[in-house]
Scaffold this motif. Sequence first.
Motif, short mmCIF file in Angstrom:
data_model
loop_
_atom_site.label_atom_id
_atom_site.label_comp_id
_atom_site.label_asym_id
_atom_site.label_seq_id
_atom_site.Cartn_x
_atom_site.Cartn_y
_atom_site.Cartn_z
N ASN A 191 0.82 -1.21 0.00
CA ASN A 191 0.00 0.00 0.00
C ASN A 191 0.85 1.26 0.00
OD1 ASN A 191 -2.71 1.35 0.38
ND2 ASN A 191 -1.69 2.05 2.22
N SER A 192 1.93 1.24 0.78
CA SER A 192 2.78 2.43 0.88
C SER A 192 3.52 2.70 -0.43
CB SER A 192 3.79 2.24 2.01
OG SER A 192 3.13 2.08 3.24
N ILE A 193 4.06 1.65 -1.04
CA ILE A 193 4.76 1.82 -2.32
C ILE A 193 3.78 2.29 -3.40
CG2 ILE A 193 5.99 0.60 -4.15
CD1 ILE A 193 7.28 -1.13 -2.02
N GLY A 194 2.58 1.70 -3.39
CA GLY A 194 1.57 2.14 -4.35
C GLY A 194 1.20 3.60 -4.17
N SER A 195 1.06 4.05 -2.92
CA SER A 195 0.75 5.46 -2.65
C SER A 195 1.88 6.38 -3.11
CB SER A 195 0.48 5.66 -1.16
OG SER A 195 -0.64 4.91 -0.74
N LEU A 196 3.12 5.95 -2.86
CA LEU A 196 4.27 6.76 -3.24
C LEU A 196 4.37 6.88 -4.75
CD1 LEU A 196 6.78 8.31 -2.36
CD2 LEU A 196 8.05 6.15 -2.38
N LEU A 197 4.19 5.77 -5.47
CA LEU A 197 4.27 5.81 -6.93
C LEU A 197 3.12 6.63 -7.52
CD1 LEU A 197 5.27 2.11 -7.76
CD2 LEU A 197 6.73 4.14 -7.75
N ALA A 198 1.93 6.51 -6.92
CA ALA A 198 0.79 7.29 -7.40
C ALA A 198 1.04 8.78 -7.19
CB ALA A 198 -0.48 6.85 -6.68
N ARG A 200 4.00 10.29 -7.06
CA ARG A 200 5.01 10.73 -8.02
C ARG A 200 4.44 10.85 -9.43
NH1 ARG A 200 10.56 7.40 -6.40
NH2 ARG A 200 10.93 8.49 -4.42
N LYS A 201 3.57 9.91 -9.79
CA LYS A 201 2.93 9.96 -11.11
C LYS A 201 2.09 11.21 -11.24
CE LYS A 201 -0.03 7.24 -14.19
NZ LYS A 201 -0.81 5.98 -14.34
N GLN A 202 1.35 11.54 -10.20
CA GLN A 202 0.52 12.74 -10.23
C GLN A 202 1.37 14.00 -10.31
OE1 GLN A 202 -2.09 13.03 -6.86
NE2 GLN A 202 -3.22 14.77 -7.66
N LYS A 203 2.50 14.00 -9.60
CA LYS A 203 3.39 15.16 -9.62
C LYS A 203 4.02 15.34 -10.99
CE LYS A 203 7.31 17.19 -7.12
NZ LYS A 203 8.29 16.98 -6.03
N LEU A 204 4.44 14.22 -11.61
CA LEU A 204 5.03 14.31 -12.94
C LEU A 204 4.01 14.75 -13.97
CD1 LEU A 204 7.26 11.09 -12.96
CD2 LEU A 204 8.03 13.47 -12.82
N ALA A 206 1.53 16.72 -13.40
CA ALA A 206 1.33 18.15 -13.22
C ALA A 206 2.45 18.97 -13.87
CB ALA A 206 1.22 18.48 -11.74
N LEU A 207 3.65 18.37 -13.91
CA LEU A 207 4.80 19.05 -14.52
C LEU A 207 4.90 18.81 -16.01
CD1 LEU A 207 7.50 18.30 -11.77
CD2 LEU A 207 6.27 20.45 -12.15
N GLY A 208 4.00 17.97 -16.55
CA GLY A 208 4.02 17.68 -17.98
C GLY A 208 5.07 16.69 -18.40
N GLN A 209 5.59 15.86 -17.47
CA GLN A 209 6.60 14.88 -17.78
C GLN A 209 5.95 13.51 -17.92
OE1 GLN A 209 9.81 14.98 -14.97
NE2 GLN A 209 9.93 17.21 -14.96
N PRO A 210 6.61 12.59 -18.67
CA PRO A 210 6.04 11.23 -18.82
C PRO A 210 6.02 10.50 -17.48
CG PRO A 210 8.26 11.34 -19.71
CD PRO A 210 7.86 12.74 -19.42
N PRO A 211 5.00 9.70 -17.20
CA PRO A 211 4.89 9.00 -15.92
C PRO A 211 5.93 7.90 -15.79
CG PRO A 211 3.18 8.26 -17.42
CD PRO A 211 3.88 9.41 -18.09
N ILE A 212 6.20 7.49 -14.52
CA ILE A 212 7.11 6.40 -14.24
C ILE A 212 6.44 5.07 -14.55
CG2 ILE A 212 8.46 5.25 -12.43
CD1 ILE A 212 8.59 7.91 -11.00
#
Length: 213
Positions: A191-198, A200-204, A206-212
């Motif tokens: 759950n924690s890793i999933g939250s962290l990746l989600a 980061r994906k949302q932050k990227l 917002a910045l217009g970068q390709p998701p991880i």
Amino acid sequence: MSEGLGAGAFLLSLSFLLIPVTGLFFGYRAKRHTWISVAIAVPGLIFLALRNGFVLVPSDILFLVSAVLYALYFNVNGKYCSDIPPVTQTCFQLISAGTICFIAYLVTEQSATQSVSEVWQWLVLSIVLATCLRFFFLLKAQSMSPEGQGAIVMTLEPVWVAILSAWWLNESLNTMALTGMAIIFLALVVNSIGSLLAGRKQKLAALGQPPIV
């Protein structure tokens, strides 16, 4: 009431899986990794229940109720109290909890056999370090860090409780209990890793970068 604080800590740690679930009542949509984590945690809960036979002991039930209430508290705190400074929030919350517990003490524990004078040192440490300071750091961290990052750190809480219980209180856990604790810890990590990746994906995004990937 509990005879196994280590197992109780892992039951209480389920609150971190229940935070997104109870968040459904506040309009929060739980992500896929949350449901996967809950599905992983259920067998762990079963193993912990089976350590005492086919029944949850009263202390386990209270730990589970506490986990649900803490999950609700976390959502209410994040939704309605995010603009309140951490010191002010800590002060009001602990005053409220202390007042209610004092009333409950007067009603239910008038025949308590242990005097406060016998344990005042540990009582002070519990109030100052384990309660006031802990809640302040928790509320301060919640206002500073992304949800996923904080969740990963908080998964270590039941691990530390189990280690300290075994070292300080000489608790011993059978194979069934250790298996259940390990499965619940795996669910917390997922759950924690999933939250962290989600996050980061949302932050990227917002910045217009390709998701991880």
